[in-house]
Design an enzyme around this catalytic site. Sequence first.
Site, PDB file in Angstrom:
ATOM      1  N   CYS A  70       0.825  -1.216   0.000  1.00 36.92           N
ATOM      2  CA  CYS A  70       0.000   0.000   0.000  1.00 36.92           C
ATOM      3  C   CYS A  70       0.850   1.253   0.000  1.00 36.92           C
ATOM      4  O   CYS A  70       0.661   2.153  -0.813  1.00 36.92           O
ATOM      5  CB  CYS A  70      -0.946  -0.016   1.204  1.00 36.92           C
ATOM      6  SG  CYS A  70      -1.823   1.529   1.419  1.00 36.92           S
ATOM      7  N   CYS A  75      -1.366   1.686  -3.125  1.00 38.47           N
ATOM      8  CA  CYS A  75      -2.357   2.760  -2.955  1.00 38.47           C
ATOM      9  C   CYS A  75      -1.756   4.164  -2.900  1.00 38.47           C
ATOM     10  O   CYS A  75      -2.244   5.078  -3.576  1.00 38.47           O
ATOM     11  CB  CYS A  75      -3.142   2.553  -1.665  1.00 38.47           C
ATOM     12  SG  CYS A  75      -3.484   0.852  -1.241  1.00 38.47           S
ATOM     13  N   LYS A  78       0.188   5.321  -6.107  1.00 37.42           N
ATOM     14  CA  LYS A  78      -0.853   5.382  -7.152  1.00 37.42           C
ATOM     15  C   LYS A  78      -1.689   6.650  -6.984  1.00 37.42           C
ATOM     16  O   LYS A  78      -1.934   7.383  -7.931  1.00 37.42           O
ATOM     17  CB  LYS A  78      -1.700   4.116  -7.068  1.00 37.42           C
ATOM     18  CG  LYS A  78      -2.851   3.976  -8.046  1.00 37.42           C
ATOM     19  CD  LYS A  78      -4.156   4.591  -7.642  1.00 37.42           C
ATOM     20  CE  LYS A  78      -4.699   4.222  -6.317  1.00 37.42           C
ATOM     21  NZ  LYS A  78      -5.273   2.908  -6.185  1.00 37.42           N
ATOM     22  N   TYR A 210      -9.088  -3.066 -11.238  1.00 36.19           N
ATOM     23  CA  TYR A 210      -8.711  -1.804 -10.578  1.00 36.19           C
ATOM     24  C   TYR A 210      -7.467  -1.172 -11.221  1.00 36.19           C
ATOM     25  O   TYR A 210      -7.467  -0.003 -11.616  1.00 36.19           O
ATOM     26  CB  TYR A 210      -8.318  -2.080  -9.134  1.00 36.19           C
ATOM     27  CG  TYR A 210      -9.395  -2.363  -8.137  1.00 36.19           C
ATOM     28  CD1 TYR A 210      -9.825  -1.366  -7.265  1.00 36.19           C
ATOM     29  CD2 TYR A 210      -9.931  -3.638  -7.995  1.00 36.19           C
ATOM     30  CE1 TYR A 210     -10.769  -1.634  -6.289  1.00 36.19           C
ATOM     31  CE2 TYR A 210     -10.875  -3.912  -7.022  1.00 36.19           C
ATOM     32  CZ  TYR A 210     -11.294  -2.901  -6.177  1.00 36.19           C
ATOM     33  OH  TYR A 210     -12.222  -3.164  -5.216  1.00 36.19           O
ATOM     34  N   GLU A 214      -7.151   2.281 -13.429  1.00 32.86           N
ATOM     35  CA  GLU A 214      -6.462   3.387 -12.735  1.00 32.86           C
ATOM     36  C   GLU A 214      -5.244   3.848 -13.536  1.00 32.86           C
ATOM     37  O   GLU A 214      -5.044   5.058 -13.735  1.00 32.86           O
ATOM     38  CB  GLU A 214      -6.059   2.945 -11.317  1.00 32.86           C
ATOM     39  CG  GLU A 214      -7.270   2.793 -10.401  1.00 32.86           C
ATOM     40  CD  GLU A 214      -6.962   2.328  -8.981  1.00 32.86           C
ATOM     41  OE1 GLU A 214      -7.855   2.397  -8.135  1.00 32.86           O
ATOM     42  OE2 GLU A 214      -5.824   1.876  -8.720  1.00 32.86           O
ATOM     43  N   HIS A 469     -26.307  21.638   0.167  1.00 32.74           N
ATOM     44  CA  HIS A 469     -26.562  22.259  -1.123  1.00 32.74           C
ATOM     45  C   HIS A 469     -25.632  23.429  -1.375  1.00 32.74           C
ATOM     46  O   HIS A 469     -25.387  24.204  -0.457  1.00 32.74           O
ATOM     47  CB  HIS A 469     -28.017  22.769  -1.157  1.00 32.74           C
ATOM     48  CG  HIS A 469     -28.410  23.285  -2.496  1.00 32.74           C
ATOM     49  ND1 HIS A 469     -28.643  22.466  -3.578  1.00 32.74           N
ATOM     50  CD2 HIS A 469     -28.580  24.562  -2.927  1.00 32.74           C
ATOM     51  CE1 HIS A 469     -28.957  23.213  -4.622  1.00 32.74           C
ATOM     52  NE2 HIS A 469     -28.922  24.476  -4.260  1.00 32.74           N
ATOM     53  N   GLU A 474     -25.813  15.497  -2.273  1.00 36.28           N
ATOM     54  CA  GLU A 474     -27.205  15.642  -1.826  1.00 36.28           C
ATOM     55  C   GLU A 474     -28.156  14.774  -2.657  1.00 36.28           C
ATOM     56  O   GLU A 474     -29.267  14.467  -2.216  1.00 36.28           O
ATOM     57  CB  GLU A 474     -27.654  17.106  -1.842  1.00 36.28           C
ATOM     58  CG  GLU A 474     -27.765  17.728  -3.208  1.00 36.28           C
ATOM     59  CD  GLU A 474     -28.167  19.216  -3.148  1.00 36.28           C
ATOM     60  OE1 GLU A 474     -29.055  19.556  -2.364  1.00 36.28           O
ATOM     61  OE2 GLU A 474     -27.578  20.009  -3.914  1.00 36.28           O
TER      62      GLU A 474
END
Length: 496
Positions: A70, A75, A78, A210, A214, A469, A474
């Site tokens: 990772c 991760c 990346k 993935y 990516e 908002h 939302e």
Amino acid sequence: MSRKMLIDGEKGNSNEENVQYDFDLFVIGAGSGGVRASRTSAAFGAKVAICELPFNPVSSEVIGGVGGTCVIRGCVPKKILVYGSSFRGEFEDSKNFGWEVNEQIDFNWKKLLHNKTQEIFRLNGVYKRLLSNSGVTLFEGEGKVTDPHGVELTQVDGTKHRYSAKHILIATGSRAQRVPFPGQELAITSDEALSLEELPKRAVILGGGYIAVEFASIWRGMGVSVDLFYRKELPLRGFDDEMRVVVANNLEGRGIKLHPGKTLSQLIKTEHGIRVLTDHGEELIADVVLFATGRLPNTKRLNLEAAGVEVDKTGAIKVDEYSRSSVPSIWAVGDVTNRMNLTPVALMEGTCFSKTVFGGQPSKPDYKDIPCAVFCIPPLSVVGLSEQEAIEQANSDILVFTSTFTPMKNSISGRQEKTLMKLVVDSETDKVLGASMCGSDAPEIMQGIAVALKCGATKAQFDSTVGIHPSAAEEFVTMRSVTRHVTAGGKPKTNL
Ligand code: NDP
């Protein structure tokens, strides 16, 4: 040595209790799962050692470094490249917001690479400090199992030491899998792709998971010509089909050439680059060919057979619900067990292991409603069941709510990219079974939705939540009309 054995079946084993070991716990592999398990076990009073090869940023052969995949080659680097790559879209989008961006935009790959590597070094240091501050002994070397309580450590200079431990935890992760066809050695994996000396002009990627999507996004954002080959009709098998369509459209919209239903059959080195042959008789020339074709558990060099640890046909260590292997003193967490191969899952498994073995709180990792994200541009993020999974698993009818809209930013920038959001709801209980989104900030939004699902939120509770908002998020609390009502047998009742 303070050792409280709290797993059923070990209590009161006086012979075991009298044995003296060098450590209560010896962890092999200092990635996400291993580091977490070491620290939490030490916090429970265990005497802990962990081993990991030193971090070597220039070698793609040595799969080492405290922090693991990772932090070192997954991760984190990346995501840094995703940030770097995203600026192209931002420059393009800024024009209608009044910014004058020169047509000539220069991107310095080497600068990003340097800064990325510096950050990885920093994090590697942070992880080492975390271990030492927790009182964990770090050995820089490769660990092998010698017996149910023994580990042999080989240091970089070849020196070997043997240690004994009451418990051994294997957390050695996984490594990229290559596809065996002629010339495959000319291809790279994500390990090398994260540290390429030169940015390629033409990249061919094999895989639709993935890593494939990516890297397709990363390289395309950096101006690389990208051809993406995958065996299925859509990328990201296992994700919601409607989301997969949106991801494919977005990749194409950003200039990535998609080749669904195709694979590569041969690579040939030429003076102009790598000649790429496909199973459909096509030919391309590429500077780089990336295998993004899945990962396999890292168990080959662990000598597990010496202790009798069972592995499955992929090499993954077989474990029970508490992460215990077929040998009672040997445990395993993270990708090496091939359960759900995500960093936060390895962290959860590591924590549960420590609680179970040293904390007096037998704990099983809970795999329900684990959110995840694919950092393509724009990203996809999901939690809970996809529409297809909900239909397959349902005892009652499924209500599907979707919202497809042009994000406010795109209505000014003119970017032809829509956001899709989806909620999958059990018609009887009103519980939200799954949520997904493809669009800007999807991972940031989905983390909060995951909390709601973990709490068993109903659609009515989503509806009674006041929106923020103006935001894209939302929409998740304003989807009022049912897009599809699917009966328990899987047949649509209404298709609104
Ligand atoms: P994935 O399992 O996600 O995808 C593998 C892809 O390779 C699939 O499209 C598969 O095709 C294809 N493939 C497999 N074998 C072959 C073959 N022989 N020929 C052609 N295509 C092949 O693997 P990745 O390598 O992308 O990632 C590995 C794992 O790492 C992920 O599963 C995930 O757990 C983790 N990861 C998580 C990330 C995140 O959380 N953002 C980022 C990166 C990785 P098919 O579908 O047809 O089988």
